[in-house]
Design a protein around this motif. Sequence first.
Motif, PDB file in Angstrom:
ATOM      1  N   THR A   1       0.838  -1.206   0.000  1.00  0.00           N
ATOM      2  CA  THR A   1       0.000   0.000   0.000  1.00  0.00           C
ATOM      3  C   THR A   1       0.870   1.251   0.000  1.00  0.00           C
ATOM      4  OG1 THR A   1      -1.747  -1.185   1.168  1.00  0.00           O
ATOM      5  CG2 THR A   1      -1.783   1.222   1.314  1.00  0.00           C
TER       6      THR A   1
ATOM      7  N   ASP B   1       0.546  -3.395  -9.890  1.00  0.00           N
ATOM      8  CA  ASP B   1       0.395  -3.809  -8.494  1.00  0.00           C
ATOM      9  C   ASP B   1       0.735  -5.297  -8.513  1.00  0.00           C
ATOM     10  OD1 ASP B   1      -0.384  -4.871  -6.106  1.00  0.00           O
ATOM     11  OD2 ASP B   1      -2.276  -3.758  -5.977  1.00  0.00           O
TER      12      ASP B   1
ATOM     13  N   SER C   1       4.322  -6.801  -2.279  1.00  0.00           N
ATOM     14  CA  SER C   1       3.859  -6.938  -0.896  1.00  0.00           C
ATOM     15  C   SER C   1       4.602  -8.079  -0.202  1.00  0.00           C
ATOM     16  CB  SER C   1       2.357  -7.225  -0.845  1.00  0.00           C
ATOM     17  OG  SER C   1       1.971  -7.449   0.503  1.00  0.00           O
TER      18      SER C   1
ATOM     19  N   LYS D   1       1.374 -13.234   1.657  1.00  0.00           N
ATOM     20  CA  LYS D   1       1.960 -13.302   0.324  1.00  0.00           C
ATOM     21  C   LYS D   1       3.057 -14.387   0.254  1.00  0.00           C
ATOM     22  CE  LYS D   1      -0.628  -9.955  -1.291  1.00  0.00           C
ATOM     23  NZ  LYS D   1      -1.389  -9.268  -0.254  1.00  0.00           N
TER      24      LYS D   1
HETATM   25  C1  LIG Z   1      -2.039  -7.754  -0.508  1.00  0.00           C
HETATM   26  C2  LIG Z   1      -2.343  -6.808  -1.598  1.00  0.00           C
HETATM   27  C3  LIG Z   1      -2.160  -5.426  -1.468  1.00  0.00           C
HETATM   28  C4  LIG Z   1      -1.775  -4.790  -0.175  1.00  0.00           C
HETATM   29  O1  LIG Z   1      -0.545  -5.209   0.302  1.00  0.00           O
HETATM   30  P1  LIG Z   1      -0.031  -4.659   1.724  1.00  0.00           P
HETATM   31  O2  LIG Z   1       1.405  -5.043   1.709  1.00  0.00           O
HETATM   32  O3  LIG Z   1      -0.827  -5.362   2.759  1.00  0.00           O
HETATM   33  O4  LIG Z   1      -0.237  -3.188   1.727  1.00  0.00           O
HETATM   34  C5  LIG Z   1      -2.390  -4.628  -2.552  1.00  0.00           C
HETATM   35  N1  LIG Z   1      -2.801  -5.137  -3.725  1.00  0.00           N
HETATM   36  C6  LIG Z   1      -3.027  -6.453  -3.892  1.00  0.00           C
HETATM   37  C7  LIG Z   1      -3.463  -6.964  -5.227  1.00  0.00           C
HETATM   38  C8  LIG Z   1      -2.816  -7.323  -2.826  1.00  0.00           C
HETATM   39  O5  LIG Z   1      -3.067  -8.630  -2.986  1.00  0.00           O
END
Ligand SMILES: *Cc1c(COP(=O)(O)O)cnc(C)c1O
Length: 393
Positions: A58, A161, A185, A190
Motif C-alpha cells: 500500500t 500492483d 507486498s 503473500k
Molecule cells: C495484498 C495486496 C495489497 C496490499 O498489500 P499490503 O502489503 O498489505 O499493503 C495490494 N494489492 C493487492 C493486489 C494485494 O493482494
Amino acid sequence: MDEVLFNKATLVGAELDYVAESMASGRTTAGGPFTERVVELLTAELDAVDVLLTTSCTAALELSAMLLDLQPGDAVIVPSFTFATTALAFAREGAQLLYCDIEPETLGLDPEHVADLLDRADRAGVRVRAVVAVHYAGVACRLDRLQEVLADHPDVALVEDNAHGLAGRHRDRPLGSFGRFATQSFHATKNFSCGEGGALVLNDPADRERAGVLHEKGTNRRAFSLGHVDRYSWVDTGSSFGLADVLAAHLLGQLEQRALIQERRSAIWNRYHQALGTAAPDGLLLPSVPATADPAWHLYHVLLPDRGERDRVLQEMNAAGIWAVFHYVPLHSSVAGRRFAAPLAGGGQCPVADDVSGRLLRLPLHLSLTDADVDRVVDELLAAVRRGAPVPR
Ligand SMILES: *Cc1c(COP(=O)(O)O)cnc(C)c1O
C-alpha cells in the motif's frame, strides 16, 4: 479433526538468525545492511533500475501515486476486482478513479475495456495519467494487448500492483518489470513475507532521484549518504516509507529460499489442479493459465455456478474446519469506490468482476500444508459441491 488454516507464516531459512544479527548490530532502522542485500537481490531478480523497500505494498502504491504528480481532475484506471488499496493509494493523492472490468481467463484487467475507458475519457476531456494492472494469482494479465493499447497513449503510465506476481513471468520476463512502477507486498499472506512489508520497483531511471527523496520523508538524505550533497534537508513531499532493517533481515531469509518456496507452492497448486481436474465435478470451474505465463503460484481458486452455491460450499467447508475464503468485493460498487469514481458517461459497469466476485472460492495455500491437508481440502470441497448437485432422476 485438525483444522486446515487458510494461511500460516512459515520459517524456511535463516530468518531468525538474520533478525538476531540485525538486533545485535544495533542497526535496525530503514536503509541498513539487510535492506541493501534485499534491494540487490530484488533489483537483479526483476532487472530493475532500483528498488525501495517500504512498510507495505500500500505504501509503495502511495509512493508511486505521489511520483505521478497528479493534478486536480486527473484520472487513474484501476481494476474493480482487486484489494482496496490498489485504488485507494491513487484516490488519496487526488485522482478520480475509472474502474476497469477483468477478463474471464486471467481475472486481470480487460485491455479492451481499458481502450474503451481511454476513448471515453479523451472524448470527455478527462486526463488519464496511469493504468494500474494486477497479475491476479500471480498469472500475468493480458500484457501484450495492454501494451498495444497503451502504445497509443504514451502519457499514460503503467503501474503494476505486483502483490501476487513476484517470481511470475510473462514471455519469460519477470512480472514487475513491465510498468514504469511496480509494487510488491511482503504481507504475511503473500509468497515471501516479513509480517508487513513492501517494495517500490523503479523501471525508469528518470524516477530514481525523486523517489529517493519521497521515500526519505521528503529529504535529500539519500543523496547525502551517497556523498552527492554535503548536508541534507527538507526538499519535497514524502513520508516515512522505509522498511525497518530488522524486518528486511527476516525478508532476506525468505527471499534466499525463493526457489524452495516456489517449488512447494507450485506442487500444492498442481496437486489441487490435478485432483480437482480428474474428478471434474459439474459446475466447478478451475483456473486456467495462458501458455505465455509462468505463474507465481500465489493462490488457487475455483468458481462455483453462482453466489448461493459458493456461499453454501464455503460455509460447509468452514464447518468442517477447512478455512477456504472468498474475495474481492468489487471496488466500483463499494461505498468509497463510488465516492472516488470519475463521473464518466457509460463508465462504471464491470459485469465480469460482479460475476466472479460472487462465485470465487480460494483454497488454503501455504508452506505448512502437507499433501494430506491438500487431499482433505479437495475431498471436503468435492463432497460439499456434490451435496448441492441435483438428484439424478
Ligand atoms: C495484498 C495486496 C495489497 C496490499 O498489500 P499490503 O502489503 O498489505 O499493503 C495490494 N494489492 C493487492 C493486489 C494485494 O493482494
